[in-house]
Structure formats: structure tokens, C-alpha cells
Design a protein around this motif. Structure first.
Motif, PDB file in Angstrom:
ATOM      1  N   ILE A 117       0.835  -1.209   0.000  1.00  0.00           N
ATOM      2  CA  ILE A 117       0.000   0.000   0.000  1.00  0.00           C
ATOM      3  C   ILE A 117       0.867   1.255   0.000  1.00  0.00           C
ATOM      4  N   ARG A 118       1.929   1.239   0.808  1.00  0.00           N
ATOM      5  CA  ARG A 118       2.828   2.402   0.837  1.00  0.00           C
ATOM      6  C   ARG A 118       3.518   2.602  -0.511  1.00  0.00           C
ATOM      7  N   ASP A 119       3.921   1.499  -1.157  1.00  0.00           N
ATOM      8  CA  ASP A 119       4.552   1.592  -2.472  1.00  0.00           C
ATOM      9  C   ASP A 119       3.594   2.219  -3.479  1.00  0.00           C
ATOM     10  N   PHE A 120       2.355   1.786  -3.453  1.00  0.00           N
ATOM     11  CA  PHE A 120       1.336   2.323  -4.357  1.00  0.00           C
ATOM     12  C   PHE A 120       1.089   3.803  -4.060  1.00  0.00           C
ATOM     13  N   VAL A 134       1.641   7.224  -6.395  1.00  0.00           N
ATOM     14  CA  VAL A 134       0.547   8.174  -6.665  1.00  0.00           C
ATOM     15  C   VAL A 134       0.959   9.575  -6.251  1.00  0.00           C
ATOM     16  N   ASN A 135       1.569   9.707  -5.069  1.00  0.00           N
ATOM     17  CA  ASN A 135       2.009  11.017  -4.579  1.00  0.00           C
ATOM     18  C   ASN A 135       3.093  11.617  -5.459  1.00  0.00           C
ATOM     19  N   ALA A 136       3.850  10.741  -6.140  1.00  0.00           N
ATOM     20  CA  ALA A 136       4.906  11.215  -7.037  1.00  0.00           C
ATOM     21  C   ALA A 136       4.362  11.589  -8.413  1.00  0.00           C
ATOM     22  N   GLY A 137       3.053  11.443  -8.593  1.00  0.00           N
ATOM     23  CA  GLY A 137       2.440  11.838  -9.856  1.00  0.00           C
ATOM     24  C   GLY A 137       2.265  10.723 -10.861  1.00  0.00           C
ATOM     25  N   VAL A 138       2.534   9.481 -10.463  1.00  0.00           N
ATOM     26  CA  VAL A 138       2.349   8.348 -11.375  1.00  0.00           C
ATOM     27  C   VAL A 138       0.847   8.050 -11.488  1.00  0.00           C
ATOM     28  N   ALA A 139       0.306   8.134 -12.704  1.00  0.00           N
ATOM     29  CA  ALA A 139      -1.130   7.942 -12.893  1.00  0.00           C
ATOM     30  C   ALA A 139      -1.552   6.506 -12.614  1.00  0.00           C
ATOM     31  N   ARG A 140      -0.716   5.551 -13.092  1.00  0.00           N
ATOM     32  CA  ARG A 140      -1.032   4.141 -12.896  1.00  0.00           C
ATOM     33  C   ARG A 140       0.205   3.442 -12.314  1.00  0.00           C
TER      34      ARG A 140
END
Length: 482
Positions: free
Chosen positions: A438-441, A445-451
């Protein structure tokens, strides 16, 4: 037979009667708090799966197809009859507690499905298999294989055998009452249709679910919205009544708030199956970029089941005058059916029969796959799979044609209780792993990765199968599973 019945009664009392519901609630609350309310944090992402295409690979099951199969399994008699039973026994307040346990259960569903995805394996035909049994041996080690075997046996006995008999019985009874068609003909039709689907495997199950589940869900939702529109003036009073009864400000049945909580939690858990270890078997079949993606999708499945479908049934009942709080009388599917008839007319009973058929048939497909997945974990012999498929067809026919004989399947509930306890123990032990994922995901997301994409190389201590993650960095693809 009396001896076995006594044993299963004791097991049922020790699981559902004393330990399981508090265990499910406490763990669900813990998962929610420890994960930072992850089911609400990613709530907006849940809806994306409805519009996202698959990989384009015919060997892969898309995230949406896996969602619809699991929705088809979760949505069943509990959404029509179970809600009515909860309201009859616990009053309108039971509906609030069904909502509450669903919001908590969304996190349990996310955690168990994330773990199932993380430890899935690629099959020879390019498809994926996974689930709690495989997560136990790959996540906890071979020393826990006995626990995975106990889980698998309980899954086959409760879902593939017991619940499929009940689904056949439910459909045959509804068709006989509405159309006067003999149970035998309904049973034969169901058995043949079941055989056609199960011999096509998970791919055919997913394709069929992709068609009938939206029809089933949106059709039932449209009927409920019609009822709400026709009674829109009474809606605020009904919602107020739900909350007033939930907290004991207004008693509707004997037992007051205690009855509301007990019946709401139990029926909610039976309906949405969050934490019971069933849906992760389907969740593991999906092609996704990251395990948490399918966890979020399965969390959405719980939301659809309870917050949408169960709420539809509740409003149909509470907006009518058939239900009388605290009064002895009809309950179960008859209460839902008569309430619907009172709103829109006699034709509604035929609509509800069609809904029951679709709900039950989708559950039969789902229950079969759970049995198949458990069986393939214990043995790779193809003859065992053929025996299971033929047995399922026979079980559906037996359940439809011999309503009195379904008492023999009373072991389903206690064995599902054992199944749930095994699953809850396993995911509690593996929760730190789920949190890492969950933290990796979340970091991506917080870094701007859409998927976000799962890279097995970043988790070298986990016994994952790198071939199950084709979107991971190219240099990792050549590795093989340990």
C-alpha cells in the motif's frame, strides 16, 4: 446424521455465534486505522475500473471483468432476502449497521485481495491463479500448508457445494411461485447452463459476467430508483428512522439498538463477504499493474454490494406499508416481493423473479470458480476437475428439485465460519506485507504516477512470481518465480 448435525451446530456457534463477527469487526477497524483509511483515500480511483480497457491479451482477465465476477458472487439472495430478514429482526436501524460494516469491510477486502494479487502465479496458458491458499504458502511458508488445505476444503464444501444447492433452490422456488413451472425443468435448465459455463473456465465465466452483471445491477437499481421517486416525500422520514433506530432513540423491535447492531452486522457480513476469503480467489485472476489496484477494485465491489444494492432493497421495504415494525408476519424474499408489488403493481413479482434468477446464476458461476481454484491448489489432476464440474451440475439440480433435501447442506454456514477464521488469521499475519504494498502504491501516486506499477525486484524478500507482472521494468522480466 444427528451426530453430524450436532457437530456442525457447535462449530457454527463457536464461529458465527461467538468469535467471528467481533473478529471481523475488530480487524476491519484495525486495518482501516493502520492503513490511514485507505478505502476512503482511494475511493475516487475505484470508479476508473468501470471505464478502463484490459490488456488486449485474450489470455488475461481484465480488472473490470474480475470486479463483475466478484460482484456477481457477492450480490445474491442476501441482497434481496437477507436485507428483509435484517430489517424484520433488527428494525430499520439494522440498515445503518449494514452500511457501517460495509465501509469498514471495504478495507478488509482491499487487504485480502492485495495479498492474493501479490502472490498470484502465471499458468501455462498465460492466465493467473491465486487466492488465500496460495498466499498462505508463499507469504507464510510451506510450514503453513496445512492451514491452506483446511481453507481449501472449507471453501469447496461451503461455496461450491452448499451455497450452490441453495442458489438452485432459490431460483426454482421463485420460478415455481411466479410462473408455475415445475422445479425439475428449472433444475435441468440451470444444470445445463451451469455446465456450459463451468467447462469454459474462468475466461468464459468472466465474459458472461461482463454481460449479465451490469444488466442485473442496473435493472434492480432502476426499479429501486423508480420506487424512491414515487415516494420521494417519505424518503427523509425513512432516513431519519434508520438513524434513530440505529442509536436507540426510537425502538422498532424487541432488543432495540442491540438487535439492530447484531442483525445489521451479521447480515452485512454475509452479504458483502469482506474478510471471508472468497473474493480474493477471483481478484487474483486479474491482469493489473499493481496488487493494490485490484485491492481497490475489490473494495469497490463491497461498496456496490451493500451501499448500492442492499440499500435499494432497504428503501423498497421501508418506503412501503407492507413492513410493520415489531409485527409478526412475512419476512425474507416474500417481504421484498410484496413491498415491490405494493409500489408498482403485480408485474413486479415477475421482475423480481428474473432478478433472483440472474443473482443466483451469477453466484453459481462464482461459487464454482472458488471450488475450482481450491481444488487446483490441492491437486493438478484434470480428472478431479471434471468430477467437480459434474458434481456442481448435480448439486444445482438436486438443490432445485428436492427442497427438503437441502437440509443436508446445513454445514455450509459453519464451514464458512472456519474458512473466515483461517483467512482472517492469515491476513492478520501478512498485514505488514500488505502495508508495504500500500505504501509503495501510495508513494507512486504522490509522485504523480497515474497508474502505479509493481516491481518485484523492489521486494526481493517476497516469494512473488515476476512473470505475473509484465509491466514491471524490462530488465526484470527474464527472472523466474522462486
Amino acid at each position: 446424521m444427528q451426530f453430524l448435525d450436532t457437530i456442525f451446530t457447535v462449530i457454527n456457534d463457536l464461529t458465527w455465534g461467538f468469535a467471528l463477527v467481533p473478529f471481523l469487526v475488530v480487524l476491519g477497524v484495525f486495518f482501516t486505522l493502520a492503513s490511514g483509511f485507505v478505502q476512503f483515500r482511494f475511493f475516487g480511483r475505484m470508479f476508473r475500473v468501470l471505464f478502463r480497457e484490459g490488456s488486449g491479451d485474450p489470455t488475461k482477465i481484465s480488472a473490470r471483468e474480475a470486479l463483475l465476477v466478484s460482484v456477481g458472487g457477492r450480490v445474491g439472495g442476501g441482497n434481496i432476502a437477507g436485507v428483509a430478514v435484517a430489517i424484520t429482526a433488527g428494525g430499520p436501524g439494522a440498515v445503518f449497521w449494514m452500511w457501517a460494516i460495509a465501509l469498514i469491510g471495504m478495507c478488509s477486502a482491499l487487504v485480502e485481495s492485495t495479498l492474493a494479487q501479490a502472490y498470484k502465479r502465471t499458468e501455462a496458458d498465460g492466465s493467473y491463479r491465486g487466492g488465500p491458499a496460495r498466499a498462505i504458502i508463499h507469504g507464510l511458508g510451506e510450514n503453513y500448508r496445512w492451514l491452506a488445505v483446511v481453507y481449501s476444503i472449507c471453501l469447496i464444501a461451503s461455496f461450491a457445494i452448499g451455497f450452490n444447492a441453495f442458489q438452485g433452490n432459490t431460483v426454482a422456488g421463485a420460478v415455481e411461485d411466479s410462473f408455475g413451472i415445475d422445479r425439475l425443468w428449472t433444475g435441468i435448465f440451470l444444470a445445463v447452463a451451469t455446465g456450459f459455463i463451468v467447462y469454459g473456465g474462468i475466461k468464459r465465466i468472466a465474459r458472461v459476467a461482463d454481460i449479465i452483471i451490469p444488466i442485473m445491477a442496473f435493472g434492480y437499481l432502476a426499479m429501486a430508483l423508480l420506487v424512491i421517486v414515487l415516494n420521494i416525500a417519505e424518503l427523509p422520514a425513512v432516513i431519519t428512522d434508520i438513524f434513530a433506530n440505529a442509536f436507540g432513540f426510537r425502538e422498532a423491535v424487541a432488543g432495540g439498538v442491540g438487535a439492530a447492531i447484531s442483525n445489521g452486522l451479521r447480515r452485512g457480513l454475509f452479504s458483502n463477504e469482506a474478510g471471508l476469503g472468497s473474493a480474493p480467489n477471483v481478484a487474483a485472476t486479474a491482469y493489473v499493474r499493481h496488487p493494490v489496484s485490484q485491492g481497490i477494485t475489490q473494495s469497490f465491489s463491497v461498496f456496490i454490494d451493500t451501499m448500492v444494492i442492499c440499500s435499494c432493497t432497504a428503501f423498497v421495504i421501508l418506503l412501503g406499508d407492507v413492513y410493520q415494525p415489531g409485527a409478526e408476519g412475512i419476512d425474507g424474499v416474500a417481504l421484498t416481493q410484496q413491498s415491490l408489488v405494493s409500489h408498482v403493481g403485480e408485474w413486479a413479482q415477475y421482475f423480481l423473479t428474473a432478478a433472483v434468477f440472474l443473482f443466483a446464476f451469477s453466484s453459481i458461476m462464482y461459487n464454482y470458480y472458488l471450488g475450482e481454484n481450491a481444488l487446483t491448489f490441492m491437486t493438478s489432476r484434470s480428472v478431479a476437475l471434471h468430477v467437480l464440474r459434474i458434481a456442481i451440475m448435480g448439486i444445482v439440480l438436486l438443490g432445485a428439485t428436492a427442497p427438503g433435501a437441502t437440509a443436508v447442506f446445513s454445514f455450509s454456514d459453519p464451514l464458512m465460519g472456519v474458512l473466515a477464521l483461517v483467512n482472517l488469521l492469515a491476513i492478520a499475519m501478512m498485514f505488514p506485507i500488505a502495508m508495504r504494498l500500500i505504501r509503495d502504491f501510495r508513494d507512486q501516486v504522490n509522485a504523480g504516477v497515474a497508474r502505479p506499477v509493481f516491481d518485484p525486484a523492489r521486494f526481493p524478500d517476497l516469494d512473488t512470481d515476476p512473470t505475473a507482472w509484465p509491466d514491471s521494468p524490462p530488465q526484470r522480466k527474464g527472472r523466474t518465480a522462486r
